[in-house]
Design an enzyme around this catalytic site. Sequence first.
Site, short mmCIF file in Angstrom:
data_model
loop_
_atom_site.label_atom_id
_atom_site.label_comp_id
_atom_site.label_asym_id
_atom_site.label_seq_id
_atom_site.Cartn_x
_atom_site.Cartn_y
_atom_site.Cartn_z
N GLU A 154 82.84 78.28 115.86
CA GLU A 154 83.47 77.75 114.63
C GLU A 154 84.45 78.71 113.95
O GLU A 154 84.33 78.99 112.76
CB GLU A 154 82.37 77.32 113.64
N GLU A 259 76.48 69.76 121.42
CA GLU A 259 75.48 69.54 120.35
C GLU A 259 75.46 68.07 119.97
O GLU A 259 75.45 67.71 118.79
CB GLU A 259 75.81 70.41 119.12
#
Length: 368
Positions: A154, A259
């Site tokens: 991220e 995910e």
Amino acid sequence: MKIFNTLAMFGILLTTGAGAQTTLKDACKNDFLIGAALNESEFTGQNSNAVAIIKTQFNTISPENVLKWESVHPRSGEFDFTAADRYVEFGEKNKMFIIGHNLIWHNQTPRWVFQDDQGNPLGRDALLARMREHIFTVVGRYKGKINGWDVVNEAVNEDGTLRESQWKKIIGEDYLLKAYQFAQEADPAAELYYNDFSLENLPKQNGAIALVKKLQAQGVPVAAVGLQGHYKMDWPTTNQVDETITAFSKLGIKVMITELDMDLLPAPTRNQGAEVAMNFALQAKLNPYTNGLPDAVQQKLAQRYADLFSVFVQHRDSISRVTFWGVTDADSWLNNWPVKGRTAYPLLFGRDYKPKSTFAAVIGVVHQ
Ligand code: XIL
């Protein structure tokens, strides 16, 4: 999708010749690895119902929390690998492709990491030294055991610029290059990944593409990008997913869905992202399905999974792995994010450990 509808309509159970139910890993074997993120009660064997599912259905695992900085390196000079060792042992024992998640992130990283003994902000060289020690110790410990690492998690903002994390503020933009170089040095055989959410949104996608290209130009062998896949019912569209996979595979890297889960609960915010720091107050209207999911909603969810996996299968040459963020609905982080205490239904197995219609939907489109 037509096939799926027909199967669902007649309630047909997909069976193998022997009469046993088809498993995900068998059904996906010509397409990609299929996995789940595990929590401690799963890889230690305590939750035996979940373990049975994991062993039967999946061939790759990710650690939901136990390899994050705060878990393995809680205090300066102090590493704790008690849980992480059990996770890796579980994967080795079951001959699974083992993922490391993650090395460098702005969340679940203790404050001391960025401070000196007096609590003052660390300088560039000191933070680089700390980063190197962390990566060498963690990656080194599992060298040859953990097959691939989310090196940086991220790093990109919604507008495509680099996130102003402490890593970026203190070290500068090249913290990314350094992290990948340290990881490569610590285990030259491990695959190195870049992992993020909302990469289906164009500005962020373009930022991540620029980031990967830069790393490649600097000689980093980025093996794959991870699309986290924390999806909603209406976002991203299957077209967006399709185009995102194409865009990243053009860089000569693999694409992984790392995910995957589907949030169908009412949104407390218009933000589509997966910022783990978000936290909204619980209200009844945000938690409508405490007594089970109505059939109509369950069917929509199954169709959404069928549509998504149809796209994944079309891109099977580019996709190396699809991993769900959890095993059953009971252990999904979406029960507590971005609102604590809700009843979520994002995965393929229910709170009773039984496959849901989402399971049949996925099998229906991947099974060739
Ligand atoms: C989540 C875990 O599932 C939670 O248990 C934890 O409290 C917060 O983090 N993106 C990621 C994952 O990369 O590490 C996050 O996992 C979910 C969003």
